[in-house]
Design a protein around this motif. Structure first.
Motif, short mmCIF file in Angstrom:
data_model
loop_
_atom_site.label_atom_id
_atom_site.label_comp_id
_atom_site.label_asym_id
_atom_site.label_seq_id
_atom_site.Cartn_x
_atom_site.Cartn_y
_atom_site.Cartn_z
N ALA A 122 0.17 107.93 -97.09
CA ALA A 122 -0.70 107.22 -98.04
C ALA A 122 -0.69 105.72 -97.70
N ARG A 123 0.49 105.18 -97.46
CA ARG A 123 0.65 103.77 -97.04
C ARG A 123 1.83 103.70 -96.09
N THR A 124 1.89 102.60 -95.33
CA THR A 124 3.05 102.38 -94.45
C THR A 124 3.69 101.04 -94.79
N LEU A 125 5.02 101.06 -94.83
CA LEU A 125 5.81 99.89 -95.18
C LEU A 125 6.84 99.67 -94.08
N ALA A 126 6.97 98.43 -93.61
CA ALA A 126 7.96 98.13 -92.57
C ALA A 126 9.04 97.21 -93.11
N LEU A 127 10.30 97.53 -92.80
CA LEU A 127 11.42 96.60 -93.06
C LEU A 127 11.80 96.02 -91.70
N VAL A 128 11.54 94.75 -91.50
CA VAL A 128 11.72 94.14 -90.18
C VAL A 128 12.44 92.80 -90.30
N ASN A 129 13.09 92.43 -89.19
CA ASN A 129 13.71 91.10 -89.19
C ASN A 129 12.80 90.07 -88.55
N VAL A 130 11.93 90.52 -87.65
CA VAL A 130 11.06 89.58 -86.94
C VAL A 130 9.64 89.72 -87.52
N PRO A 131 9.24 88.74 -88.34
CA PRO A 131 7.99 88.90 -89.10
C PRO A 131 6.73 88.96 -88.23
N GLU A 132 6.81 88.36 -87.00
CA GLU A 132 5.61 88.40 -86.17
C GLU A 132 5.64 89.56 -85.18
N SER A 133 6.53 90.52 -85.37
CA SER A 133 6.66 91.64 -84.43
C SER A 133 5.52 92.64 -84.57
N SER A 134 5.42 93.55 -83.60
CA SER A 134 4.34 94.56 -83.60
C SER A 134 4.42 95.44 -84.85
N ILE A 135 5.63 95.90 -85.18
CA ILE A 135 5.76 96.81 -86.33
C ILE A 135 5.37 96.09 -87.62
N ALA A 136 5.77 94.82 -87.74
CA ALA A 136 5.41 94.04 -88.93
C ALA A 136 3.88 93.89 -89.02
N ARG A 137 3.25 93.66 -87.89
CA ARG A 137 1.81 93.44 -87.91
C ARG A 137 1.03 94.71 -88.18
N GLU A 138 1.51 95.82 -87.66
CA GLU A 138 0.72 97.05 -87.75
C GLU A 138 0.92 97.85 -89.04
N ALA A 139 2.04 97.63 -89.72
CA ALA A 139 2.26 98.36 -90.98
C ALA A 139 1.35 97.78 -92.06
N ASP A 140 1.03 98.59 -93.08
CA ASP A 140 0.20 98.08 -94.18
C ASP A 140 0.91 96.90 -94.86
N VAL A 141 2.21 97.05 -95.06
CA VAL A 141 2.99 96.01 -95.74
C VAL A 141 4.29 95.78 -94.96
N ALA A 142 4.65 94.53 -94.74
CA ALA A 142 5.90 94.23 -94.05
C ALA A 142 6.83 93.48 -94.99
N LEU A 143 8.06 93.95 -95.10
CA LEU A 143 9.07 93.26 -95.90
C LEU A 143 10.09 92.67 -94.95
N PRO A 144 10.21 91.34 -94.88
CA PRO A 144 11.25 90.75 -94.03
C PRO A 144 12.64 90.98 -94.61
N ILE A 145 13.61 91.20 -93.73
CA ILE A 145 14.98 91.43 -94.21
C ILE A 145 15.81 90.15 -94.21
N HIS A 146 15.22 89.03 -93.72
CA HIS A 146 15.84 87.70 -93.87
C HIS A 146 17.24 87.56 -93.26
N ALA A 147 17.52 88.27 -92.16
CA ALA A 147 18.86 88.17 -91.55
C ALA A 147 18.97 86.95 -90.64
N GLY A 148 17.85 86.37 -90.22
CA GLY A 148 17.88 85.32 -89.20
C GLY A 148 18.11 85.98 -87.84
N PRO A 149 17.97 85.21 -86.74
CA PRO A 149 18.07 85.81 -85.41
C PRO A 149 19.39 86.55 -85.19
#
Ligand code: M6R
Length: 364
Positions: A122-149
């Motif tokens: 129905a929807r796709t949600l990504a939990l990612v550390n790198v906000p400009e990454s492919s998975i962040a861009r392609e998911a409907d919604v991206a949630l940053p995990i704020h870990a830093g590099p």
């Protein structure tokens, strides 16, 4: 750049109270009364099923989240390692939310699983550390995990930040689905606010863990056991140890012990038991006794109450602070990481760049 530490991995382990605090600042209001998480219209009341997909440590974070979502939000969860997901061509139940977890946001299998799910979930949600990454861009919604590099190949702070982000998401889901009321939500969020302090407390066991790790490093095989929501931590502890110390380690649910792995137990095989005092602790005690009866050395990572109840015969105790049950998987990541780190240092391996491994696996 390593903040006074010998390795990036240790810097990143030590940073966890701070970065977990950042996750909470981003997603939980200061008074712990509200959640600030923009899901762009994803409403858990209208979701019937979750499908979580990830690789490695991110997969283990998803596995903890499965226990949480099912327990607190009564939401059924399927979980897959990404490389097994799309070739199986799994059918999607209606109203399934796909969740993709990736520190780098570039893992090839996870990205392919996300692409496979588009139009089916129905929807796709990504939990990612790198906000400009492919998975962040392609998911409907991206949630940053704020870990830093995260520089070390072995993932540490990304894991606990993934878990903390999931924890907030679980509270949100439980509330939206009417499984907890406002007071229940405030209680869980208030518990979460205690995490940074509890993690600092767990880090204070560093010296004790180092001493234990130096002995563990002499072994050839190491078993990790955990039950319920601690089972994924057993898997994560074993993965961390094998990645950087090259010891053979296996994680098992405690109850599976007698279905095979107990055959490995002898005097030379340490068994690390991750077991806070919870409703399942009595069962874990009997699993430990089975190990000890075969001459196995048990390294018990537990709170003081569990330590008292475990009785004599335990080889080494690492005492963790008391913590609400909900937070235990996040807290117990710390001793598991420290054990792997110090075993690797004792063995003299290249801790930050272990052999044969890449930080981001961008090919299948
Ligand atoms: O960047 P990702 O989170 O997608 O990476 C997934 C795995 O490759 C990663 O967690 C790997 O297992 C780590 N080396 C574990 O320490």
């Amino acid at each position: 750049e390593k903040g006074g530490h010998r390795h990036f991995m240790m810097k990143e382990i030590a940073e966890q109270p701070t970065v977990v605090g950042q996750v909470l600042d981003a997603y939980v209001s200061p008074d712990a009364h509200g959640i600030m998480m923009d899901l762009e219209g994803i409403d858990f009341a209208g979701i019937d099923r979750l499908s979580i997909v990830a690789c490695g440590t991110a997969y283990y974070a998803g596995l903890v989240a499965k226990y949480w979502f099912e327990h607190y939000a009564r939401l059924p969860v399927d979980i897959d390692v990404a490389s097994e997901f799309r070739y199986r061509e799994p059918p999607f139940a209606p109203r399934t939310l796909g969740i993709f977890v990736s520190q780098s946001g570039e893992t090839a299998d996870t990205l392919a699983a996300l692409r496979f799910s588009e139009g089916k979930a129905a929807r796709t949600l990504a939990l990612v550390n790198v906000p400009e990454s492919s998975i962040a861009r392609e998911a409907d919604v991206a949630l940053p995990i704020h870990a830093g590099p995260e520089i070390a190949v072995a993932s540490t702070k990304a894991f606990t930040c993934q878990l903390t982000t999931f924890a907030v998401l679980v509270v949100k889901a439980a509330h939206a689905r009417g499984e907890i009321d406002d007071a229940g939500m405030v209680e869980m969020l208030t518990d979460l606010r205690h995490l940074p302090g509890l993690m600092s407390h767990a880090l204070a066991s560093d010296e004790l863990i180092r001493a234990a790790a130096e002995e563990v490093a002499e072994a050839r095989d190491v078993l990790f056991l955990g039950r319920g929501q601690m089972f994924p931590l057993a898997l994560e502890g074993a993965l961390k140890l094998k990645e950087i110390s090259y010891l053979h380690a296996e994680g098992y649910p405690s109850g599976e012990l007698k279905h095979g792995p107990i055959a490995l137990v002898d005097k030379a095989t340490p068994t690390v038991v991750l077991a806070p005092h919870d409703g399942l602790f009595d069962k874990t005690v009997s699993n430990m006794q089975e190990v000890m009866a075969r001459g196995g050395r048990v390294l018990l990572v537990a709170d003081a109450r569990a330590k008292d109840q475990a009785g004599s015969g335990v080889w080494k105790h690492i005492t963790m602070p008391d913590a609400p049950e909900f937070l235990q998987p996040i807290l117990y990541a710390v001793p598991a990481q420290l054990l792997a780190y110090h075993a690797a240092v004792a063995k003299g391996t290249d801790v930050d760049q272990p052999r044969n491994l890449a930080k981001s696996v961008t090919v299948e």
